[in-house]
Write an enzyme that holds these catalytic residues in place. Sequence first.
Site, PDB file in Angstrom:
ATOM      1  N   ASP A 520      41.866  33.093  52.437  1.00 53.52           N
ATOM      2  CA  ASP A 520      41.626  32.762  50.993  1.00 53.52           C
ATOM      3  C   ASP A 520      42.312  31.415  50.930  1.00 53.52           C
ATOM      4  O   ASP A 520      43.007  31.105  51.645  1.00 53.52           O
ATOM      5  CB  ASP A 520      41.845  34.146  50.335  1.00 53.52           C
ATOM      6  CG  ASP A 520      41.797  33.824  48.767  1.00 53.52           C
ATOM      7  OD1 ASP A 520      40.786  33.042  48.415  1.00 53.52           O
ATOM      8  OD2 ASP A 520      42.280  34.528  48.247  1.00 53.52           O
ATOM      9  N   GLU A 523      41.401  25.712  49.768  1.00 50.54           N
ATOM     10  CA  GLU A 523      40.751  24.625  49.372  1.00 50.54           C
ATOM     11  C   GLU A 523      41.631  23.496  49.646  1.00 50.54           C
ATOM     12  O   GLU A 523      41.061  22.468  50.048  1.00 50.54           O
ATOM     13  CB  GLU A 523      40.678  24.809  47.828  1.00 50.54           C
ATOM     14  CG  GLU A 523      39.828  25.498  47.369  1.00 50.54           C
ATOM     15  CD  GLU A 523      40.187  27.053  47.604  1.00 50.54           C
ATOM     16  OE1 GLU A 523      41.422  27.286  47.539  1.00 50.54           O
ATOM     17  OE2 GLU A 523      39.365  27.975  47.883  1.00 50.54           O
ATOM     18  N   ASP A 596      36.371  33.719  42.017  1.00 44.74           N
ATOM     19  CA  ASP A 596      36.809  34.425  40.807  1.00 44.74           C
ATOM     20  C   ASP A 596      36.108  34.616  39.748  1.00 44.74           C
ATOM     21  O   ASP A 596      36.208  33.933  38.736  1.00 44.74           O
ATOM     22  CB  ASP A 596      38.302  34.172  40.529  1.00 44.74           C
ATOM     23  CG  ASP A 596      39.284  34.336  41.674  1.00 44.74           C
ATOM     24  OD1 ASP A 596      38.806  34.900  42.827  1.00 44.74           O
ATOM     25  OD2 ASP A 596      40.441  33.610  41.769  1.00 44.74           O
TER      26      ASP A 596
HETATM   27  C1  NOJ Z   1      42.266  34.580  45.027  1.00 50.78           C
HETATM   28  C2  NOJ Z   1      40.822  35.094  45.513  1.00 50.78           C
HETATM   29  O1  NOJ Z   1      39.742  34.422  45.136  1.00 50.78           O
HETATM   30  C3  NOJ Z   1      40.941  36.516  45.062  1.00 50.78           C
HETATM   31  O2  NOJ Z   1      39.718  37.273  45.671  1.00 50.78           O
HETATM   32  C4  NOJ Z   1      42.188  37.396  45.535  1.00 50.78           C
HETATM   33  O3  NOJ Z   1      41.974  38.827  45.285  1.00 50.78           O
HETATM   34  C5  NOJ Z   1      43.331  36.500  45.173  1.00 50.78           C
HETATM   35  N1  NOJ Z   1      43.163  35.348  45.739  1.00 50.78           N
HETATM   36  C6  NOJ Z   1      44.693  37.564  45.736  1.00 50.78           C
HETATM   37  O4  NOJ Z   1      44.606  37.181  47.031  1.00 50.78           O
END
Ligand code: NOJ
Length: 918
Positions: A520, A523, A596
């Site tokens: 994750d 970017e 998100d």
């Molecule tokens: C951002 C991610 O998009 C989300 O899915 C994740 O739960 C959080 N980071 C925490 O890791």
Amino acid sequence: MNLVSFKWIIQWAIIGLLVIGHSEAAFRHSFRTSAQDGFAKRNRQLATEQKYNPNYKGQFQLDTSSITFSDGVVSGILKKQIPEKVDLLFPFTVSFLQDGSTRFQLDEKRRLEGDVDYDDAKVRMDRFDVAQYHDLGSRINVDTERPEVKIHNKKLLKVDYGNDQRFSMILHFQPFMIEFLRDDTVEIVLNQRQLLNMEHYRPRAERTREDESLGMWEEKFDNILDSKPRGPESLGLDISFIGYKHVYGIPEHTSSLSLKETNNSETGYTDPYRLYNVDIFEYEVDSPMSQYGAIPFMQAHKVNSDVGIFWSNAAATWIDIEKDSSSTSTHWYSESGKLDVFIYLGPTALDLYEAYSGLTGRTQLPPLFSIGYHQCRWNYFSEEDVQNVDNTFNEVDMPYDAIWLDIDYTSGRRYFTWDEATFPHPQETLKKLDSNGRKMVVILDPHIKNDPNYFVSKELLENGFTVKDSSGVENYNAECWPGDSVWVDFFNMEGQEWWGSLYSYDKFKGSDKNLFIWNDMNEPSVFKGPETSMHRDAIHHGGWEHRDIHNLYGHECINSTYRGMVKRDNGVLRPFILTRSFFAGTNALAASWIGDTLGTWEHFRGSLATVLTNGVAGMPFSGADVAGFFGNPDPELFVRWYELGIFYPFFRAHAHIDTKRREPWLYGEPYTSMIRNLLGIRYRLLPTWYTTFHTTHMTGLPILRPQFLAHPADEIGFDIDNQFYLGDSGLLIKPILEPSIDKTAVYIADDETYYDFYDFNEINGKGHHVVPAPLGKIPILLRGGNILVTRERIRRASELTINDPFTLYIAVSSKTGSATGDLYMDDGTSFDYTKGAYISRKITFKDGVLDVLDTHPHPQSGIRYAESMKHLKVERIILIGVNQQKIKIRKHGISGVSSWDVKVDTDGVIKKPDLYLV
Ligand code: NOJ
């Protein structure tokens, strides 16, 4: 209502508006508009000038004497004429490639030759070349045979190329412009509007006041300085699609599938589409703003014709789109790098996708489990928590394939470690999951806690595999989840190797074969960084500035993880990785999700066009958090999101840490049963999903097919993005994206018969048809002419179904009386399929005869696997749309044809057809 309460309501309404207005504005203001991105402003100004100044002339003149053609490549030199300067030279090439595509490249002579001085030795002199870095080189093969010069005079050069020389390129000398034709019709034109731009090298000492105002030498955003050691170096080009009113692709945005005009008050888009990977939570819906991934691939479609382009650049890029009554003109500009564009002339979508994915990489054939259902949340907090969730799935009789752990399973967000208090026995937990064929996926982010006692941090710092700040020497330090962090530099090949090695069982203690990976924040996300990302003047290995490679950072992170995971299992097992950031080609390595979202109808609706667009542009293994990341969706939205979720190629429930728990049974009845049924549909259809993934893996065609791909001649469907087909299966899905409705109109593009998936009711005739859609029941139709392969027994996880028998749904075409379907199968876990260990069947039905054909191109190489699957049988055949009392089954195998008759019951079902697939 009395006056006091009225005043009170008004007062709170005003405060509410202020708060909402403020938070929206603050959020939007964290990201640049094109007017706040100096190079975008400069290139856009050029376009404005071209539009409004009748005397506008392009900046480049062709030196006609420089034109040559040899071995499939046209070369020449463009001169940029600047008052009081000698001509600046820009060599270009047009290469004709064996896959029928063409490549236009341009660079500045001085920079190519290193004849520049940046009085700052740490940055590179040359421009970044995505194709070279990305290792596309081995896939770029110039066609030295077929291209042929047909005309070369004072005005133009014409080269015919491709199969049967069906394609032509006409290079117009004055003004400089390149047309691409198919069967003598112009399809794509480069530089029709003369917006070609490449900012030339200039010494810092020569900068002017005006330069400063245009953000050429340094620029501030959000009070953060970008030092721009190389000054201005942007590049741009206009690309016109002649006769095409619809263009698609360039993810990732939450916009419509058919892309909108920018700079147009009617569409509401005043900014171009932007490609700049950012961590943009709670993002705007219906907007050209950047999201987490960037694929600079655009497809144009008109009746029975598909063309496209790939803009091979990883720097910040903006794309303006303008349309007139028949054509679309686009304007692309990037902050740095080489100008490198691939042009594809189709003519079919399949031709286009095959060539494009042949260049950037075909979608991975993922392990079978990964196309099942995934259960995630931030966070499952302990082993007991995991056990309880896992057990409850069994108790409520719902299947799932993987449980996910978010950042808080680690010891203080130190990746590759486990919190000893909450996860003291990870391997036992993994074993328990494995006993039901289930997996675990854990998160590991590329920011590393700056902590000398943490082994990853120690090794990273000791080896110097970190990204450096603008000094080129000091580590780039900033905040992310663990607090003070440094970032892995994936542009250092040794660094990649090292990161990959962390996944080995001896390094990642507590991991095991059924543990997979989620990368994750790649970017990369940097808290308090410019636009929540890395400073553009940070330095990567080899002297590249972050600006050069930004959109590739996530891809290289995944490249490294993928290779590490392949190595972890000695090259035997297929990895599964989920990535948030991506670039062209990441599809060969990982799945992605759209980040998100809010648990709102708006975001839910927006997810569909986003996932469809990702698919069209080559990132098809994609999905959205079910049922939205933030917030607490009501039961209706929750169920509707599962309805669509079962048709996201990547199907995962996930939720933010502050949301209420929402495992699929928690909303109680009747919702629990609805979700159980929906999960059942996903699992019943797994053979079809897997076959579809395989088709995508082989051809580059998207998994979810929007209307314009399924019916390329039906113009009504070109901008439909609220229904779609699942691969070649004939399944047409029309999700319910609005609250409080229990029916919907599905659009049928042809005069074939469609059958309701649930009761086989017939729908006939082109046009809109209203179908029932009570909560829990997503409208699904099966198009006549298709044979659907399912497995009707729902087990705890996909792995447990691989020996189960199949059911065939034969939906007969009302036009031809026939139907066909495909089945691809392998062990679902290993790379053995690359050596032929798979089963491939075509099943056809016509005139009461069901033929099963072996379509394995090298059946001998698959024989061992096939032998091991001899028990695989078809337990039921369901005839839809045809009345027969018996049918003949004919099985065609290596050893010949066998045939037998079987009885059809009055309900159209054949109970025991005695049909073994091998
Ligand atoms: C951002 C991610 O998009 C989300 O899915 C994740 O739960 C959080 N980071 C925490 O890791």
